[in-house]
Design a protein around this motif. Structure first.
Motif, PDB file in Angstrom:
ATOM      1  N   LEU A 112       0.840  -1.202   0.000  1.00  0.00           N
ATOM      2  CA  LEU A 112       0.000   0.000   0.000  1.00  0.00           C
ATOM      3  C   LEU A 112       0.875   1.253   0.000  1.00  0.00           C
ATOM      4  CD1 LEU A 112      -2.666  -1.220   2.590  1.00  0.00           C
ATOM      5  CD2 LEU A 112      -2.751  -1.354   0.100  1.00  0.00           C
ATOM      6  N   ASP A 113       0.263   2.375  -0.419  1.00  0.00           N
ATOM      7  CA  ASP A 113       1.039   3.606  -0.600  1.00  0.00           C
ATOM      8  C   ASP A 113       0.888   4.612   0.527  1.00  0.00           C
ATOM      9  OD1 ASP A 113       2.136   2.907  -2.993  1.00  0.00           O
ATOM     10  OD2 ASP A 113       0.567   3.845  -4.206  1.00  0.00           O
ATOM     11  N   ASN A 114      -0.223   4.570   1.217  1.00  0.00           N
ATOM     12  CA  ASN A 114      -0.444   5.607   2.228  1.00  0.00           C
ATOM     13  C   ASN A 114      -1.405   5.118   3.313  1.00  0.00           C
ATOM     14  OD1 ASN A 114      -3.194   6.061   1.290  1.00  0.00           O
ATOM     15  ND2 ASN A 114      -2.272   7.089  -0.486  1.00  0.00           N
ATOM     16  N   GLU A 115      -1.530   5.967   4.322  1.00  0.00           N
ATOM     17  CA  GLU A 115      -2.323   5.601   5.494  1.00  0.00           C
ATOM     18  C   GLU A 115      -3.808   5.443   5.159  1.00  0.00           C
ATOM     19  OE1 GLU A 115      -1.038   7.784   8.990  1.00  0.00           O
ATOM     20  OE2 GLU A 115      -3.113   7.771   9.715  1.00  0.00           O
ATOM     21  N   ALA A 116      -4.281   6.264   4.227  1.00  0.00           N
ATOM     22  CA  ALA A 116      -5.706   6.176   3.865  1.00  0.00           C
ATOM     23  C   ALA A 116      -6.022   4.820   3.244  1.00  0.00           C
ATOM     24  CB  ALA A 116      -6.072   7.300   2.902  1.00  0.00           C
ATOM     25  N   GLN A 117      -5.089   4.284   2.478  1.00  0.00           N
ATOM     26  CA  GLN A 117      -5.311   2.964   1.873  1.00  0.00           C
ATOM     27  C   GLN A 117      -5.325   1.878   2.944  1.00  0.00           C
ATOM     28  OE1 GLN A 117      -2.401   2.431  -1.234  1.00  0.00           O
ATOM     29  NE2 GLN A 117      -3.217   4.113  -2.477  1.00  0.00           N
ATOM     30  N   ARG A 187     -16.783   4.800   8.370  1.00  0.00           N
ATOM     31  CA  ARG A 187     -15.727   4.950   9.388  1.00  0.00           C
ATOM     32  C   ARG A 187     -14.543   5.735   8.828  1.00  0.00           C
ATOM     33  NH1 ARG A 187     -16.513   3.249  14.828  1.00  0.00           N
ATOM     34  NH2 ARG A 187     -18.289   1.848  14.774  1.00  0.00           N
ATOM     35  N   LEU A 188     -14.196   5.423   7.604  1.00  0.00           N
ATOM     36  CA  LEU A 188     -13.064   6.065   6.935  1.00  0.00           C
ATOM     37  C   LEU A 188     -13.320   7.566   6.807  1.00  0.00           C
ATOM     38  CD1 LEU A 188     -10.472   4.957   5.474  1.00  0.00           C
ATOM     39  CD2 LEU A 188     -11.800   4.956   3.367  1.00  0.00           C
ATOM     40  N   TYR A 193     -10.172  10.531   6.657  1.00  0.00           N
ATOM     41  CA  TYR A 193      -9.278  10.061   5.588  1.00  0.00           C
ATOM     42  C   TYR A 193      -9.813  10.435   4.211  1.00  0.00           C
ATOM     43  CZ  TYR A 193      -6.515   7.389   8.890  1.00  0.00           C
ATOM     44  OH  TYR A 193      -5.690   7.040   9.911  1.00  0.00           O
ATOM     45  N   ASP A 194      -8.899  10.510   3.286  1.00  0.00           N
ATOM     46  CA  ASP A 194      -9.242  10.793   1.892  1.00  0.00           C
ATOM     47  C   ASP A 194      -9.937   9.558   1.316  1.00  0.00           C
ATOM     48  OD1 ASP A 194      -9.404  11.274  -0.772  1.00  0.00           O
ATOM     49  OD2 ASP A 194      -7.257  11.603  -1.088  1.00  0.00           O
ATOM     50  N   ARG A 245      -9.215  14.667   1.630  1.00  0.00           N
ATOM     51  CA  ARG A 245      -8.752  14.895   2.996  1.00  0.00           C
ATOM     52  C   ARG A 245      -7.442  14.158   3.248  1.00  0.00           C
ATOM     53  NH1 ARG A 245     -13.649  14.887   7.125  1.00  0.00           N
ATOM     54  NH2 ARG A 245     -14.937  13.686   5.727  1.00  0.00           N
ATOM     55  N   TYR A 246      -7.290  13.644   4.401  1.00  0.00           N
ATOM     56  CA  TYR A 246      -5.977  13.166   4.840  1.00  0.00           C
ATOM     57  C   TYR A 246      -5.590  11.835   4.177  1.00  0.00           C
ATOM     58  CZ  TYR A 246      -2.237  11.799   7.984  1.00  0.00           C
ATOM     59  OH  TYR A 246      -1.040  11.408   8.496  1.00  0.00           O
ATOM     60  N   ARG A 247      -4.386  11.810   3.554  1.00  0.00           N
ATOM     61  CA  ARG A 247      -3.867  10.573   2.961  1.00  0.00           C
ATOM     62  C   ARG A 247      -2.760   9.945   3.805  1.00  0.00           C
ATOM     63  NH1 ARG A 247      -3.380  11.145  -3.639  1.00  0.00           N
ATOM     64  NH2 ARG A 247      -5.554  11.726  -3.950  1.00  0.00           N
TER      65      ARG A 247
END
Lengths: 377, 184
Positions: A112-117, A187-188, A193-194, A245-247
């Motif tokens: 995965l690439d980022n926290e949102a994923q 929830r996301l 989160y983005d 939003r946040y990624r």
């Protein structure tokens, strides 16, 4: 996975209930569950213990805390109940147990690439626990014979084990997965989160499954299931307006850098050079990986061994040498490359440098053997 | 293939083929197969199939020695890779570890390489591995593996036993078997 079989067995025996299933409440834990549900809960706990006994868990306190922190953001009221555990396995997998243990494999984290994923996957899995999907799955099984026969053929494992494993690892029914998408998406969004990253998560996994021709029976490695998630999340994003939003790209990279490099090594040790090529041949790969990762790219070419790969490998090693001159394994690789190319002087030079950088290298015996043979020739 | 073959042998044994287990008599310790010959330990039992020999004293879960010849095209079947006469011993060792992990559940994250070094086996240069891992039940197991290639194929000797009591006790038997090994 003997406890997994027991767990499925309990699910199986409990499958004839018809009373409505109440979702979990935040601090409920095992209290307030029916006797059958408690048995299932305790079987899941035994499975947790088995994971510990077999050293299946990835030990990295900082990464563990980071992942747990994301889960707390998503499910604040379940902070004392849901526990995320990182499984040391390169497979694409994540799954929830009915006691609130949520497992995510190192192989999934590294892709995965980022926290949102990552939050997308965790949010989805969390719903399987809060909505008691393990129980619901069993209630929906109308014909045990048809169920077991169908999946038995696919997985090749015994009947009881099939039921358990399918419930916990291999995905739930379409409706339950859709419920996990919808509730997880909410929830996301609520955690800031983005949400546009939600379908991207599964598009990325799907591309990898297709490119590598992965045939693992795990939910996250199954083409149709991933396709369903992409459609489902794309629809949810459209309905939500897709607020940007946040990624969390930077913190994710910082937390995952060590693991991602370890995974590259792990793939090579397992002979899975295709995974390394898929990761490192991406256009943006070396914005995400350190310069020494070019060594792993070279190793992947060497292991693939197609026409032109020897030269590709040498080029990648040379690039690693230029950009990360203190990274010892590159010297070893170049030594072997030149030894096989009948260029003994260059080979000797790189082997010598390798042992200077790593005088206690675990493969020192082989390198000394090869140097000795080069001198004789 | 080693895993599958081993499973076949073990399943065969459990399915009532116990008669195929033969006690090794002190007057008959020499095994001569199509591709290699080796001295077997008297008092142990052996199970043979297709030039593969499985040895044990107290049962395969407690200690087992597996001696194999693999044609090059069957070198590393789980990895879908072949072996070849020109392979370096370190490459063979790396692939052998990968093959073990590829057959194991969860890819055996507990596997540790305690040593990995070149060795002479019957006049051939090969590799010697000492590995350790934990089973799902938490039992620590150790493995010693010796292997080499020649023009015909890949030769492999594996000793596996629980760390507790058995590994150390029966290790000299494996060393003795490995020392006697010769490609035919």
């Amino acid at each position: 996975m003997r406890h997994l079989a027991v767990l499925i067995g309990v699910l199986w025996l409990a499958g004839c209930q018809t009373a409505p299933i109440a979702p979990m409440t935040g601090a409920q834990g095992a209290a307030g569950l029916t006797a059958e549900e408690r048995r299932l809960w305790h079987s899941a706990q035994e499975l947790d213990q088995q994971m510990v006994n077999a050293d299946y868990l990835y030990e990295d306190a900082a990464l563990q805390a980071y992942v747990a922190g994301i889960m707390r953001k998503l499910y604040p009221e379940y902070a004392d109940t849901i526990r995320v555990r990182i499984l040391d396995s390169p497979s694409l997998n994540a799954f929830a147990l009915p006691n609130g243990s949520i497992y995510i494999n190192t192989g999934m984290l590294a892709r995965l690439d980022n926290e949102a994923q990552l939050a997308t996957v965790l949010a989805h899995e969390g719903v399987h626990f809060t909505r008691k999907h393990s129980w619901q799955q069993q209630r929906n099984v109308k014909s045990s014979t048809a169920f077991s026969t169908g999946f038995g053929v696919v997985t090749g494992i015994p009947l009881l084990g099939d039921l358990v494993a399918i419930s916990s690892m291999y995905g739930f029914s379409k409706d339950l997965e859709r419920e996990a998408d919808v509730d997880g998406f909410e929830r996301l969004r609520a955690a800031g989160y983005d949400v546009s990253q939600a379908p991207v998560t599964f598009e990325y996994l799907l591309a990898e499954v297709d490119a590598l021709d992965i045939d693992e029976p795990y939910f996250f490695s199954t083409h149709p299931r991933l396709q369903e998630r992409i459609q489902s999340f794309s629809q949810l994003v459209r309905q939500s307006g897709g607020a940007n939003r946040y990624r969390g790209e930077q913190p994710y990279r910082e937390q995952l850098e060590k693991l991602q490099l370890e995974l590259l090594q792990d793939y090579l040790e397992l002979g899975q050079y295709q995974s390394v090529l898929l990761i490192l041949e991406r256009d943006d790969a070396f914005t995400r990986y350190p310069p020494s990762a070019r060594f792993y790219l070279g190793e992947a070419y060497r292991l693939r061994g197609e026409e032109g790969d020897s030269e590709r490998a040498a080029n990648a090693y040379q690039a690693a040498l230029r950009l990360a001159p203190a990274f010892a394994p590159t010297y070893r690789a170049l030594g072997l490359h030149y030894m096989k190319s009948d260029r003994p002087e260059q080979a000797e030079s790189f082997f010598r440098r390798y042992l200077e950088l790593r005088p206690d290298a675990p493969d020192k015996g082989y390198i000394e053997l090869y140097r000795s043979s080069l001198r004789k020739n | 293939m080693p895993y599958k073959l081993l499973m076949m042998l073990l399943v065969g044994m459990l399915a009532g083929c116990a008669a195929n287990w033969v006690r090794i008599d002190s007057a008959d310790t020499q095994y001569r197969g199509a591709h290699y010959h080796v001295s077997l330990p008297a008092g142990w039992v052996r199970f043979e199939k297709d030039d593969t020999v499985l040895l044990s004293r107290d049962g395969p879960d407690l200690q087992r020695i597996l001696i194999e010849y693999r044609a090059h095209d069957k070198g590393f079947e789980n990895l879908k890779r072949t072996s070849s006469p020109g392979m370096l011993p370190s490459e063979l060792a790396d692939l052998t570890i990968a093959e073990i992990r590829a057959t194991a559940e969860q890819k055996l994250p507990s596997l540790e390489v305690l040593s990995n070094a070149p060795v002479e086996i019957g006049g051939q240069t090969g590799f010697a591995l000492h590995l350790r891992f934990k089973t799902e039940e938490g039992l620590r197991m150790e493995l010693l593996i010796r292997g080499f290639v020649d023009e015909r194929g890949f030769y492999l000797l594996t000793y596996r036993a629980p760390t507790l009591h058995y590994f150390k006790r029966d290790r000299p038997v494996f060393e003795s078997v490995a020392t006697s090994f010769r490609a035919s």
